[in-house]
Every structure is written in structure tokens, then in C-alpha cells.
Motif scaffolding. Structure first.
Motif, mmCIF file in Angstrom:
data_model
loop_
_atom_site.group_PDB
_atom_site.id
_atom_site.type_symbol
_atom_site.label_atom_id
_atom_site.label_comp_id
_atom_site.label_asym_id
_atom_site.label_seq_id
_atom_site.Cartn_x
_atom_site.Cartn_y
_atom_site.Cartn_z
ATOM 1 N N LEU A 168 0.853 -1.185 0.000
ATOM 2 C CA LEU A 168 0.000 0.000 0.000
ATOM 3 C C LEU A 168 0.887 1.232 0.000
ATOM 4 N N SER A 169 0.574 2.176 -0.871
ATOM 5 C CA SER A 169 1.342 3.414 -0.926
ATOM 6 C C SER A 169 0.949 4.324 0.235
ATOM 7 N N GLU A 170 1.736 5.370 0.436
ATOM 8 C CA GLU A 170 1.394 6.350 1.470
ATOM 9 C C GLU A 170 0.029 6.979 1.173
ATOM 10 N N ARG A 171 -0.243 7.214 -0.102
ATOM 11 C CA ARG A 171 -1.551 7.774 -0.468
ATOM 12 C C ARG A 171 -2.674 6.792 -0.118
ATOM 13 N N ASP A 172 -2.444 5.507 -0.397
ATOM 14 C CA ASP A 172 -3.444 4.497 -0.037
ATOM 15 C C ASP A 172 -3.753 4.555 1.458
ATOM 16 N N LEU A 173 -2.705 4.610 2.261
ATOM 17 C CA LEU A 173 -2.880 4.619 3.712
ATOM 18 C C LEU A 173 -3.590 5.885 4.178
ATOM 19 N N ASP A 174 -3.232 7.025 3.585
ATOM 20 C CA ASP A 174 -3.910 8.275 3.925
ATOM 21 C C ASP A 174 -5.406 8.194 3.605
ATOM 22 N N GLU A 175 -5.715 7.630 2.445
ATOM 23 C CA GLU A 175 -7.117 7.550 2.031
ATOM 24 C C GLU A 175 -7.907 6.586 2.922
ATOM 25 N N LEU A 176 -7.283 5.466 3.302
ATOM 26 C CA LEU A 176 -7.958 4.525 4.195
ATOM 27 C C LEU A 176 -8.217 5.162 5.564
ATOM 28 N N ALA A 177 -7.228 5.907 6.069
ATOM 29 C CA ALA A 177 -7.411 6.595 7.345
ATOM 30 C C ALA A 177 -8.517 7.643 7.246
ATOM 31 N N GLU A 178 -8.575 8.350 6.115
ATOM 32 C CA GLU A 178 -9.612 9.357 5.922
ATOM 33 C C GLU A 178 -11.004 8.722 5.916
ATOM 34 N N ILE A 179 -11.121 7.586 5.227
ATOM 35 C CA ILE A 179 -12.425 6.907 5.192
ATOM 36 C C ILE A 179 -12.823 6.451 6.588
ATOM 37 N N ARG A 180 -11.860 5.919 7.335
ATOM 38 C CA ARG A 180 -12.165 5.507 8.708
ATOM 39 C C ARG A 180 -12.643 6.687 9.551
ATOM 40 N N GLU A 181 -11.998 7.829 9.381
ATOM 41 C CA GLU A 181 -12.422 9.007 10.133
ATOM 42 C C GLU A 181 -13.855 9.392 9.777
#
Length: 227
Positions: free
Chosen positions: A85-98
């Protein structure tokens, strides 16, 4: 992976009724969580089978189960690659969780769910206990169960399944490093603190802690404990 006296990785007895396929999947999942199987690397089923001392069939079946969770992907004629997972992938997953988890959990604050919060407290303590003894697989298992059961109090089963999928796709890459530095228990204790806030009806405090917790986890994904 834990090894036997003959040097082969040990297959954990995670339940009398569990099949060899499930035991292999359990052991592989543990290797993924602890970082023994690295993102981007390709692993062949026959080689893993030889290490486990089993036939290739249950290993292939277990790998296919992990592929459905997004943890690995099949590579034709080679085996299975551990998903990256790229850094962007991780950022987007964290955003969705929020976007999903924070308002859902915040709405639970108050006396209406007080009894349910108390039933979740032993599970939150399981997370702390697993962190303190360095059992990463038990930590992740208890952590997932806690969050999903807490979200289930909101009454939306589809939302719970969405979050389950998100969490399966974003395993904690930096978890083992955090444990080695003795900071995993700090993240674990946030679950108990969250229950305290929810039980007292402190919606604002619960919201702030949930945001902090998800950003804390995002830091773990990046290999950093910083929120």
C-alpha cells in the motif's frame, strides 16, 4: 514464524475444529502482521509448504483466503506477492475511517449504551494484555473485534462490513517495530479511555480521542508512533 525443534515453523493449534488450511492461514497472517513476510515479496506455495512440513494444497488454499482479504495477490507461475500500500493508499484509508467511525462512535455516547460499553471492557483489556506480552496476532484480533462490536452498537451492519474490509486491507505495517520500542501498550490503552468517555456521555472527548486514535494508527502504518 515460531519454529519447532526441527527448525520448521510451528502451526498454532488455534482450535480443535480448525482445518489445516485454517491453521496455515492463521500462521501466515501472523507472519504478515509481524513483518516476517514483507510487502512486495513473492512467496511460493511449495516452499512455504516445505517450511511448514505440509503439502502445498492447504498453503495454496490459505493464500487464496488471504488474497480475498487483499493481503496477498496471485502471481502466475510464481506464487503470491504480499500486497503493498502506498502512502496515499494509507492516507485515504485513514480518511475513510475518520468519516465513518468517528461520527458513528460519537453518537453512541451516553447512558443508552452503558451496559454494552461494560461488556466491551474485557475485550479492551485483552488488547492491552496482548500488547504488554508482545502477542501481535492476539492484539490485532482483539483490536478488530473491539472496533467492530463497538460500531455494531450503531445498528448498521453494512457499515460494520465496510470497516471490516478497510481494516483487513490496511494491516499494521509498523506494529512489530512499535512493540519492540515498548510503545504498543500506549495505543492499546486508548480503547479503555474511549469506553470511559463514552460511558460518561462525553461525546466531544470521544470524538477527539477517536480522531487521535485513527491518526495514531496511521502513524503505526507508516512505521511511526506519532499521531
Amino acid at each position: 514464524m515460531a519454529s519447532r525443534a526441527d527448525g520448521r515453523p510451528d502451526l498454532p493449534a488455534v482450535g480443535e475444529r480448525q482445518s489445516l488450511r485454517e491453521q496455515v492461514a492463521h500462521a501466515l497472517r501472523a507472519a504478515l502482521i509481524t513483518g516476517e513476510m514483507r510487502p512486495g515479496m513473492v512467496y511460493s506455495a511449495p516452499l512455504l509448504a516445505a517450511q511448514f512440513g505440509v503439502s502445498a494444497t492447504p498453503v495454496r488454499e490459505a493464500m487464496l483466503d488471504l488474497a480475498k482479504e487483499g493481503l496477498v495477490e496471485a502471481v502466475r507461475n510464481k506464487g503470491f506477492r504480499v500486497s503493498e500500500l502506498s502512502e496515499r493508499d494509507l492516507d485515504e484509508l485513514a480518511e475513510i475511517r475518520e468519516l465513518i467511525e468517528v461520527p458513528t462512535v460519537t453518537r453512541l455516547a451516553g447512558a443508552d449504551h452503558a451496559r454494552a460499553f461494560e461488556t466491551l471492557r474485557p475485550m479492551a483489556q485483552e488488547i492491552v494484555d496482548a500488547a504488554e506480552r508482545g502477542d501481535l496476532l492476539a492484539y490485532v484480533d482483539a483490536d478488530i473485534r473491539f472496533h467492530l462490536e463497538l460500531l455494531a452498537l450503531g445498528g448498521n451492519s453494512h457499515l460494520v462490513e465496510v470497516v471490516r474490509d478497510l481494516r483487513n486491507r490496511a494491516r499494521l505495517y509498523g506494529l512489530s517495530d512499535l512493540q519492540r520500542r515498548g510503545r504498543l501498550a500506549d495505543s492499546a490503552r486508548e480503547h479503555l479511555a474511549l469506553l470511559d468517555l463514552l460511558s460518561t456521555g462525553d461525546a466531544g472527548g470521544a470524538e477527539r480521542l477517536m480522531l487521535h486514535h485513527i491518526q495514531h494508527v496511521r502513524g503505526i502504518w507508516a512505521g511511526s508512533a506519532e499521531p
